[in-house]
Design a protein around this motif. Structure first.
Motif, mmCIF file in Angstrom:
data_model
loop_
_atom_site.group_PDB
_atom_site.id
_atom_site.type_symbol
_atom_site.label_atom_id
_atom_site.label_comp_id
_atom_site.label_asym_id
_atom_site.label_seq_id
_atom_site.Cartn_x
_atom_site.Cartn_y
_atom_site.Cartn_z
ATOM 1 N N MET A 10 -26.368 29.801 -14.142
ATOM 2 C CA MET A 10 -26.610 28.626 -14.630
ATOM 3 C C MET A 10 -25.350 28.016 -14.899
ATOM 4 N N ASN A 11 -25.339 26.548 -14.546
ATOM 5 C CA ASN A 11 -23.831 25.789 -14.665
ATOM 6 C C ASN A 11 -23.924 25.329 -16.155
ATOM 7 N N ALA A 12 -22.787 24.621 -16.776
ATOM 8 C CA ALA A 12 -22.747 24.438 -18.174
ATOM 9 C C ALA A 12 -23.815 23.527 -18.714
ATOM 10 N N GLU A 13 -24.240 22.944 -17.741
ATOM 11 C CA GLU A 13 -25.523 21.906 -18.350
ATOM 12 C C GLU A 13 -26.730 22.692 -18.149
ATOM 13 N N GLY A 14 -26.713 23.790 -17.762
ATOM 14 C CA GLY A 14 -27.838 24.793 -17.701
ATOM 15 C C GLY A 14 -29.122 24.547 -16.467
ATOM 16 N N ALA A 15 -28.278 23.809 -15.354
ATOM 17 C CA ALA A 15 -28.945 23.705 -14.073
ATOM 18 C C ALA A 15 -28.794 25.082 -13.533
ATOM 19 N N ALA A 16 -30.118 25.361 -12.873
ATOM 20 C CA ALA A 16 -30.114 26.662 -11.827
ATOM 21 C C ALA A 16 -29.000 26.340 -10.601
ATOM 22 N N ILE A 17 -28.410 27.524 -10.559
ATOM 23 C CA ILE A 17 -27.445 27.535 -9.223
ATOM 24 C C ILE A 17 -27.415 28.685 -8.500
ATOM 25 N N GLN A 18 -27.756 28.544 -7.214
ATOM 26 C CA GLN A 18 -28.075 29.922 -6.473
ATOM 27 C C GLN A 18 -27.069 29.811 -5.116
ATOM 28 N N VAL A 19 -26.466 31.015 -4.891
ATOM 29 C CA VAL A 19 -25.378 31.001 -3.793
ATOM 30 C C VAL A 19 -26.384 31.944 -2.685
ATOM 31 N N ARG A 20 -26.397 31.280 -1.434
ATOM 32 C CA ARG A 20 -27.178 31.843 -0.566
ATOM 33 C C ARG A 20 -26.300 31.674 0.841
ATOM 34 N N PRO A 21 -26.655 32.822 1.685
ATOM 35 C CA PRO A 21 -25.818 32.950 3.001
ATOM 36 C C PRO A 21 -26.000 31.751 3.671
ATOM 37 N N LEU A 22 -25.060 31.100 4.345
ATOM 38 C CA LEU A 22 -25.204 29.790 5.211
ATOM 39 C C LEU A 22 -25.785 30.199 6.441
ATOM 40 N N ASP A 23 -26.985 29.513 6.762
ATOM 41 C CA ASP A 23 -27.708 29.646 8.126
ATOM 42 C C ASP A 23 -27.227 28.183 8.901
ATOM 43 N N LEU A 24 -26.469 28.267 9.700
ATOM 44 C CA LEU A 24 -25.945 27.250 10.605
ATOM 45 C C LEU A 24 -26.842 26.726 11.625
ATOM 46 N N ASP A 25 -27.906 27.587 11.978
ATOM 47 C CA ASP A 25 -28.954 27.117 12.831
ATOM 48 C C ASP A 25 -29.982 26.103 11.719
ATOM 49 N N ASP A 26 -29.972 25.958 10.713
ATOM 50 C CA ASP A 26 -30.846 25.296 9.670
ATOM 51 C C ASP A 26 -29.802 23.807 9.640
ATOM 52 N N PRO A 27 -30.642 22.698 10.504
ATOM 53 C CA PRO A 27 -29.751 21.506 10.301
ATOM 54 C C PRO A 27 -29.641 21.102 9.266
ATOM 55 N N ARG A 28 -30.363 21.050 8.040
ATOM 56 C CA ARG A 28 -29.999 20.798 6.582
ATOM 57 C C ARG A 28 -28.914 21.497 6.099
ATOM 58 N N GLN A 29 -28.838 22.796 6.267
ATOM 59 C CA GLN A 29 -27.718 23.537 5.986
ATOM 60 C C GLN A 29 -26.358 23.092 6.493
ATOM 61 N N ALA A 30 -26.433 22.971 7.825
ATOM 62 C CA ALA A 30 -25.297 22.699 8.742
ATOM 63 C C ALA A 30 -24.708 21.350 8.389
ATOM 64 N N ALA A 31 -25.458 20.368 8.016
ATOM 65 C CA ALA A 31 -25.208 19.175 7.586
ATOM 66 C C ALA A 31 -24.630 19.170 6.081
ATOM 67 N N ALA A 32 -25.032 19.647 5.269
ATOM 68 C CA ALA A 32 -24.643 20.011 3.855
ATOM 69 C C ALA A 32 -23.279 20.953 4.047
ATOM 70 N N PHE A 33 -23.104 21.756 4.718
ATOM 71 C CA PHE A 33 -21.875 22.477 5.079
ATOM 72 C C PHE A 33 -20.821 21.508 5.667
#
Length: 186
Positions: A10-33
């Motif tokens: 959780m970040n300091a404000e209590g929002a859930a944070i998840q770290v997941r392996p990057l999938d560069l074949d996923d257009p949304r993840q590639a754009a976010a990257f």
């Protein structure tokens, strides 16, 4: 990349944070990257200019070809709830880029952390800590003897974060001094 369980917190404000392996074949993840890496490159600690258009155009394809690339994105849930995996909207708020190398002195692989990015305005909230924890778990899974990284001497915030995570200057013999990271552009 074989699966690793996501690093969660959780970040300091209590929002859930998840770290997941990057999938560069996923257009949304590639754009976010690309957006996060450009954000970092535009920061004074990243050079202050953003990604060069030519690098931006080829980066995802080039990284897909590298079996020694290991990356992850930190996702923050948008809205309410406890989990990032219930289909709710989430934003990419950080990334980590790592490359496998080899220690000849230990005769084992190592993992070099090349980039750690947390979106400006969200720093000092534990996201970088989760990204570093993901890299450490990945390195352990790969059988690495150590993690390495470079940091600018005047980046006090990052240096303090890395020290808290257990990183220290590389010294073989105190009489010889700390190792320096050098480069020669080609």
């Amino acid at each position: 990349m074989s699966a690793l369980p996501p690093a969660q917190g959780m970040n300091a404000e209590g929002a859930a944070i998840q770290v997941r392996p990057l999938d560069l074949d996923d257009p949304r993840q590639a754009a976010a990257f690309l957006a996060l890496l450009d954000h970092y490159a535009a920061d004074p600690m990243g050079g202050g200019t953003g990604l060069a258009p030519a690098a931006r155009a080829r980066l995802v394809d080039e990284l897909r070809r590298l079996p020694h690339f290991h990356g992850a994105l930190a996702w923050q849930r948008v809205g309410h709830g406890d989990s990032c995996d219930d289909g709710a909207a989430e934003d990419a708020v950080g990334l980590i880029n790592c490359f496998a190398g080899f220690s000849t002195f230990a005769a084992r692989p190592l993992l070099n952390i090349h980039d750690v990015v947390v979106r400006d305005g969200l720093r000092d909230r534990g996201i970088g800590r989760l990204l570093l924890a993901w890299a450490e778990a990945r390195a352990r899974k790969l059988g690495c003897c150590k993690l390495t990284l470079e940091v600018l001497a005047n980046n006090a915030r990052a240096r303090a974060a890395y020290a808290r995570a257990g990183f220290a200057p590389y010294v073989l013999d105190p009489a010889a001094g700390d190792a320096l990271f050098l480069h020669k552009p080609l």
